[in-house]
Design a protein around this motif. Sequence first.
Motif, PDB file in Angstrom:
ATOM      1  N   VAL A 284       0.839  -1.204   0.000  1.00 52.79           N
ATOM      2  CA  VAL A 284       0.000   0.000   0.000  1.00 52.79           C
ATOM      3  C   VAL A 284       0.872   1.252   0.000  1.00 52.79           C
ATOM      4  CG1 VAL A 284      -1.585   1.353   1.427  1.00 52.79           C
ATOM      5  CG2 VAL A 284      -2.016  -1.080   1.049  1.00 52.79           C
ATOM      6  N   GLU A 285       1.877   1.277   0.854  1.00 49.85           N
ATOM      7  CA  GLU A 285       2.763   2.441   0.906  1.00 49.85           C
ATOM      8  C   GLU A 285       3.492   2.643  -0.423  1.00 49.85           C
ATOM      9  OE1 GLU A 285       5.143   1.416   4.247  1.00 49.85           O
ATOM     10  OE2 GLU A 285       3.719   2.230   5.723  1.00 49.85           O
ATOM     11  N   ALA A 286       3.890   1.543  -1.044  1.00 53.35           N
ATOM     12  CA  ALA A 286       4.570   1.647  -2.338  1.00 53.35           C
ATOM     13  C   ALA A 286       3.620   2.161  -3.412  1.00 53.35           C
ATOM     14  CB  ALA A 286       5.151   0.291  -2.733  1.00 53.35           C
ATOM     15  N   ALA A 287       2.364   1.720  -3.367  1.00 55.89           N
ATOM     16  CA  ALA A 287       1.384   2.197  -4.348  1.00 55.89           C
ATOM     17  C   ALA A 287       1.163   3.698  -4.216  1.00 55.89           C
ATOM     18  CB  ALA A 287       0.062   1.450  -4.164  1.00 55.89           C
ATOM     19  N   ARG A 293       2.233   5.762 -12.538  1.00 60.85           N
ATOM     20  CA  ARG A 293       0.946   5.091 -12.366  1.00 60.85           C
ATOM     21  C   ARG A 293       1.089   3.589 -12.549  1.00 60.85           C
ATOM     22  NH1 ARG A 293      -4.261   6.428 -12.105  1.00 60.85           N
ATOM     23  NH2 ARG A 293      -3.725   8.622 -12.318  1.00 60.85           N
ATOM     24  N   ARG A 294       1.917   3.179 -13.476  1.00 59.88           N
ATOM     25  CA  ARG A 294       2.105   1.750 -13.708  1.00 59.88           C
ATOM     26  C   ARG A 294       2.629   1.064 -12.443  1.00 59.88           C
ATOM     27  NH1 ARG A 294       2.812  -1.236 -18.299  1.00 59.88           N
ATOM     28  NH2 ARG A 294       2.890   0.674 -19.545  1.00 59.88           N
ATOM     29  N   ALA A 295       3.615   1.690 -11.798  1.00 60.13           N
ATOM     30  CA  ALA A 295       4.166   1.105 -10.575  1.00 60.13           C
ATOM     31  C   ALA A 295       3.134   1.121  -9.451  1.00 60.13           C
ATOM     32  CB  ALA A 295       5.424   1.859 -10.154  1.00 60.13           C
ATOM     33  N   SER A 296       2.373   2.197  -9.359  1.00 61.45           N
ATOM     34  CA  SER A 296       1.338   2.266  -8.326  1.00 61.45           C
ATOM     35  C   SER A 296       0.299   1.177  -8.521  1.00 61.45           C
ATOM     36  CB  SER A 296       0.660   3.645  -8.348  1.00 61.45           C
ATOM     37  OG  SER A 296       1.544   4.649  -7.913  1.00 61.45           O
ATOM     38  N   PHE A 297      -0.101   0.953  -9.768  1.00 57.01           N
ATOM     39  CA  PHE A 297      -1.094  -0.087 -10.048  1.00 57.01           C
ATOM     40  C   PHE A 297      -0.540  -1.464  -9.710  1.00 57.01           C
ATOM     41  CE2 PHE A 297      -3.194  -2.962 -13.205  1.00 57.01           C
ATOM     42  CZ  PHE A 297      -4.446  -2.972 -12.610  1.00 57.01           C
ATOM     43  N   ARG A 298       0.707  -1.701 -10.053  1.00 52.60           N
ATOM     44  CA  ARG A 298       1.312  -2.996  -9.739  1.00 52.60           C
ATOM     45  C   ARG A 298       1.304  -3.253  -8.235  1.00 52.60           C
ATOM     46  NH1 ARG A 298       5.808  -2.051 -11.902  1.00 52.60           N
ATOM     47  NH2 ARG A 298       6.963  -1.453 -10.035  1.00 52.60           N
ATOM     48  N   ALA A 303      -1.251  -5.566  -3.152  1.00 55.84           N
ATOM     49  CA  ALA A 303      -1.991  -5.406  -1.899  1.00 55.84           C
ATOM     50  C   ALA A 303      -3.350  -6.095  -1.973  1.00 55.84           C
ATOM     51  CB  ALA A 303      -2.175  -3.918  -1.592  1.00 55.84           C
ATOM     52  N   LEU A 304      -4.022  -5.975  -3.124  1.00 56.65           N
ATOM     53  CA  LEU A 304      -5.326  -6.610  -3.293  1.00 56.65           C
ATOM     54  C   LEU A 304      -5.208  -8.131  -3.224  1.00 56.65           C
ATOM     55  CD1 LEU A 304      -8.333  -6.481  -3.866  1.00 56.65           C
ATOM     56  CD2 LEU A 304      -7.811  -6.253  -6.309  1.00 56.65           C
ATOM     57  N   ALA A 305      -4.173  -8.685  -3.827  1.00 60.89           N
ATOM     58  CA  ALA A 305      -3.974 -10.144  -3.787  1.00 60.89           C
ATOM     59  C   ALA A 305      -3.786 -10.624  -2.351  1.00 60.89           C
ATOM     60  CB  ALA A 305      -2.771 -10.524  -4.640  1.00 60.89           C
ATOM     61  N   ILE A 306      -3.032  -9.871  -1.567  1.00 56.12           N
ATOM     62  CA  ILE A 306      -2.822 -10.249  -0.160  1.00 56.12           C
ATOM     63  C   ILE A 306      -4.132 -10.140   0.615  1.00 56.12           C
ATOM     64  CG2 ILE A 306      -1.645  -9.622   1.982  1.00 56.12           C
ATOM     65  CD1 ILE A 306       0.702  -8.624   0.214  1.00 56.12           C
ATOM     66  N   ALA A 307      -4.900  -9.075   0.371  1.00 54.16           N
ATOM     67  CA  ALA A 307      -6.175  -8.901   1.061  1.00 54.16           C
ATOM     68  C   ALA A 307      -7.129 -10.048   0.760  1.00 54.16           C
ATOM     69  CB  ALA A 307      -6.805  -7.565   0.661  1.00 54.16           C
ATOM     70  N   ARG A 316      -9.406  -2.918   4.997  1.00 57.19           N
ATOM     71  CA  ARG A 316      -8.188  -3.242   4.264  1.00 57.19           C
ATOM     72  C   ARG A 316      -8.500  -3.765   2.863  1.00 57.19           C
ATOM     73  NH1 ARG A 316      -5.812  -6.631   9.276  1.00 57.19           N
ATOM     74  NH2 ARG A 316      -8.027  -7.161   9.284  1.00 57.19           N
ATOM     75  N   LEU A 317      -9.527  -4.601   2.740  1.00 56.83           N
ATOM     76  CA  LEU A 317      -9.936  -5.057   1.409  1.00 56.83           C
ATOM     77  C   LEU A 317     -10.517  -3.893   0.615  1.00 56.83           C
ATOM     78  CD1 LEU A 317     -10.487  -7.154  -0.757  1.00 56.83           C
ATOM     79  CD2 LEU A 317     -12.622  -7.740   0.446  1.00 56.83           C
ATOM     80  N   ALA A 318     -11.347  -3.079   1.267  1.00 59.01           N
ATOM     81  CA  ALA A 318     -11.963  -1.947   0.556  1.00 59.01           C
ATOM     82  C   ALA A 318     -10.894  -0.985   0.042  1.00 59.01           C
ATOM     83  CB  ALA A 318     -12.938  -1.226   1.479  1.00 59.01           C
ATOM     84  N   PHE A 319      -9.875  -0.705   0.875  1.00 53.48           N
ATOM     85  CA  PHE A 319      -8.838   0.224   0.452  1.00 53.48           C
ATOM     86  C   PHE A 319      -7.990  -0.383  -0.665  1.00 53.48           C
ATOM     87  CE2 PHE A 319      -4.925   2.882   1.514  1.00 53.48           C
ATOM     88  CZ  PHE A 319      -5.449   4.037   0.970  1.00 53.48           C
ATOM     89  N   SER A 320      -7.752  -1.680  -0.625  1.00 52.97           N
ATOM     90  CA  SER A 320      -7.020  -2.351  -1.704  1.00 52.97           C
ATOM     91  C   SER A 320      -7.773  -2.215  -3.023  1.00 52.97           C
ATOM     92  CB  SER A 320      -6.816  -3.824  -1.371  1.00 52.97           C
ATOM     93  OG  SER A 320      -6.113  -4.007  -0.161  1.00 52.97           O
TER      94      SER A 320
END
Length: 452
Positions: A284-287, A293-298, A303-307, A316-320
Amino acid sequence: MMRPFLACIAVVLAGCGAMVPSQPEQRIDLSLQTRAISSAALFGSPRAFAPERSNAQIAQDILELGFRLESGREIPQFSRFQGPVTVSLHGPVPPLGVVETDRLLERLQREAGLDVRRVQGQGDIIVEFVPRDVLRRAVPNAACFVLPNVTSWDAFRANPRAPELDWTRVARRERALVIVPADSTVQDMRDCLHEEIAQALGPLNDLFRIGETVWNDDNFQTILTGFDMLVLRVWNDPALQPGMTRAQVADRLPALLARHNPQGARTTGALDPIPTPMAWTRAVEAALGATSRRASFREAQRALAIALEQRWQDERLAFSLFLSARFAPSEDGAQALDAMILAARIYDTRPGTAVHRAHVHLHLSAQALASGQHDLVLRLTQSAMTVAQRTENGALLASLMLLRAQSLEQLGQATEAEALRRDSVPFALYGFGSAQAAENRQAEIAALARRN
């Protein structure tokens, strides 16, 4: 314990095709920091939302907030100031620094029952205003922060790794230094004062899983909430004493919460799963901090995969999902829109997340404007504006008002649109910091309508 430096969340959901250039950082016009745009003048009397979580959940929250640092290090003992606490302001105090501090301290007295007041000279809590460029050179990832046992910025810089600056060694707090940017927007300055002074008086951790607190690095909550005031009231209750162990505090929390928050006994539900894996937090911090934008999306996708792997159904899922939608490439617009809508649905089920939904509605309104769905823009912005006003978020409120004004204009209601734009000006100056920044935001929103 350290409010991160995050770029302002874009006004558009780029993944849904409503792409607008990011707004360059503007030079803050400190002459705009006058009483005419103070928090009290803009928002009136504070109306914090009452805590919605159960007392059992809040007890768990207090223990995790109070006995762990953001780094994951355990704090072995309970710590706080004893007795009355004084606060003093130092450095190049901006024009509204005193006004905003006094308003905060009055709230802490009234809502949390704290004996805290501002003094001249040196207080127990020393708030020092430091130019942003100086602050960022020394601590690049922080907009503001709080430290123990040090009395000035210069003393901190002379020995930034001094052992006495380690919060894990502190039981009875004698002195705390709050560092706040001297040349930020009024809103950013106020946000820093709220979070850092509250942490000097209470728990030190930030938790992404609690939506109804400023002690959450998603930065949706910008001022102290009813939950925060309750935690501060409990934290400073005489039944708790510096040096207590986590177990000793845990034993006393049920009775304290029953006394200070009787309505919380009527709220039930499963407790949030803890802890949060550091891998998710780092993603999340890296995003949020990536330069592309490409790096943020990656990182948001990571983060979403971990959630999803953790099977969370909370903030946490909602923010991902929110971050994945925000940074999605334009070709993934449909998936991004689905992610944002799912984030809104999760926030709907979580306590104290009205402002989170307002932020989601901001993005959905931008997409609706870009696709010519003006009636939808009016519906989404109406409820979100009410929440933004109540949570005293000038930047969010101004953006919602400008989106709404643009749709009113497109629907032929030019007089109403112009009146709404005029009304948005003080909120924009408060939140964005300069007339130019406010004009740029208006131009970006007008560009969305032209795309349709």
